[in-house]
Scaffold this active site. Sequence first.
Site, mmCIF file in Angstrom:
data_model
loop_
_atom_site.group_PDB
_atom_site.id
_atom_site.type_symbol
_atom_site.label_atom_id
_atom_site.label_comp_id
_atom_site.label_asym_id
_atom_site.label_seq_id
_atom_site.Cartn_x
_atom_site.Cartn_y
_atom_site.Cartn_z
ATOM 1 N N ASP A 95 0.743 -1.351 -0.101
ATOM 2 C CA ASP A 95 -0.099 0.142 0.022
ATOM 3 C C ASP A 95 0.914 1.153 0.033
ATOM 4 O OD1 ASP A 95 -3.015 -0.727 0.473
ATOM 5 O OD2 ASP A 95 -1.901 -2.063 1.674
ATOM 6 N N ASP A 97 -12.207 4.159 -4.332
ATOM 7 C CA ASP A 97 -12.915 2.462 -4.339
ATOM 8 C C ASP A 97 -13.787 2.247 -5.868
ATOM 9 O OD1 ASP A 97 -11.345 1.564 -2.162
ATOM 10 O OD2 ASP A 97 -13.027 2.204 -0.827
ATOM 11 N N ARG A 117 -23.791 -2.541 -4.216
ATOM 12 C CA ARG A 117 -23.177 -2.043 -2.958
ATOM 13 C C ARG A 117 -24.318 -1.612 -2.369
ATOM 14 N NH1 ARG A 117 -20.327 -1.991 -0.258
ATOM 15 N NH2 ARG A 117 -18.835 -0.396 -0.284
ATOM 16 N N SER A 175 -12.394 -6.236 -4.489
ATOM 17 C CA SER A 175 -11.706 -4.937 -4.921
ATOM 18 C C SER A 175 -12.484 -4.645 -6.262
ATOM 19 C CB SER A 175 -10.209 -5.143 -5.210
ATOM 20 O OG SER A 175 -10.069 -5.982 -6.483
ATOM 21 N N ILE A 231 -3.642 -0.190 -3.225
ATOM 22 C CA ILE A 231 -3.846 -1.676 -3.160
ATOM 23 C C ILE A 231 -5.515 -1.670 -2.835
ATOM 24 C CG2 ILE A 231 -3.504 -3.722 -2.254
ATOM 25 C CD1 ILE A 231 -1.270 -3.143 -3.633
ATOM 26 N N ASP A 232 -6.159 -1.648 -3.710
ATOM 27 C CA ASP A 232 -7.818 -1.874 -3.473
ATOM 28 C C ASP A 232 -8.182 -3.615 -3.412
ATOM 29 O OD1 ASP A 232 -10.561 -1.257 -3.518
ATOM 30 O OD2 ASP A 232 -10.666 -1.606 -5.598
ATOM 31 N N LYS A 243 -13.853 -6.625 -9.586
ATOM 32 C CA LYS A 243 -15.340 -6.827 -9.868
ATOM 33 C C LYS A 243 -15.681 -5.978 -11.258
ATOM 34 C CE LYS A 243 -16.720 -5.834 -5.788
ATOM 35 N NZ LYS A 243 -15.503 -6.121 -4.968
#
Length: 331
Positions: free
Chosen positions: A48, A274, A259, A242, A126-127, A245
């Site tokens: 990260d 995100d 979501r 992450s 880093i998602d 998708k």
Amino acid sequence: MRFTSHNPEAQFALHAVRQAALLARQVQDELAPPALLKADRSPVTVADYAVQAALSRALAQAFPADSLVAEETSAALQTPDSAPTLAQVTEYVSRLVPDATPPAVCAWIDRRQAEPGARFWTCDPIDGTKGFLRRGQYAVALALVVAGQVQLGVLGCPRLDDLTGSGAEGSGALLIAVRGQGAWVAALAEPGSLVPLSVSDCQEAQQARLVRSFAAEHTNVELVDRLARQLGTQAPPLRVDSQVKYALLAAGKAELMLRVLPVDQPFYHDKIWDVAAGALIVQEAGGCVTDLDGRELDFGAGPTLAHNRGILVSNKHLHPEARRAIEACQA
């Protein structure tokens, strides 16, 4: 059909994210790293910090007037107990920037701004950190936002299958979208030709593939299950972490993603880093991205999607039916 964007932002983002994603994969392969813990107890890794430092430094050199909205700060790295971790981060950054030093690395990480102007970049180094730690899917995400609208998005997905169809399983993919110019993918390891992406043409909800996260912290699992039943989906969900998708949806490997707010966090809003890159990639591949009320996502409200309630992503054909299912389940 060929990717023809020669604007400097697109060329910069492709190169910077490719380097950053390959660096992240090196960290994962070499360290299988233990995690530090941020104040919200989510794991943070050497990758990260190293990726954010490298991307921030590259951005400062390429577009010094542009601000950065990103996830990490260097505060946890600057405690005495974290000196070994800072040394590791610096060593990895030095693979891309040979003269990197611990103070410089911290300064690059902290170049981020919480309240940007009308034009800024947003980055999630880093998602999907938990996916990274379990050696699953994760992504390096970078997007350019102008006047509240994403103009450019890039995802580096080091563990995703090569979506061009020419590489090995899990060899990595690099995706880019420029507003009005489509969405494209290349193999991560080789700077070869970019191949156009297109969402699935599935028009039957029963045949839709729903993509879902492993983690359940920021969603209402029970409501998503009800929505799937309301839609009558038959295929088992694809579970990945992450913005990978979004990559799967853009490549036609899935049709729906939801979501929804967790019951215990009714005022939660997604962070823009995100969502931004993945949302544009899906839209430019022919898909549709809105909030649960059907409104366009507003990336100009600060570091969160404060003006939106949840997220609905589809291949466009199934968006109206998914919206009706959401209304039925929340009635």
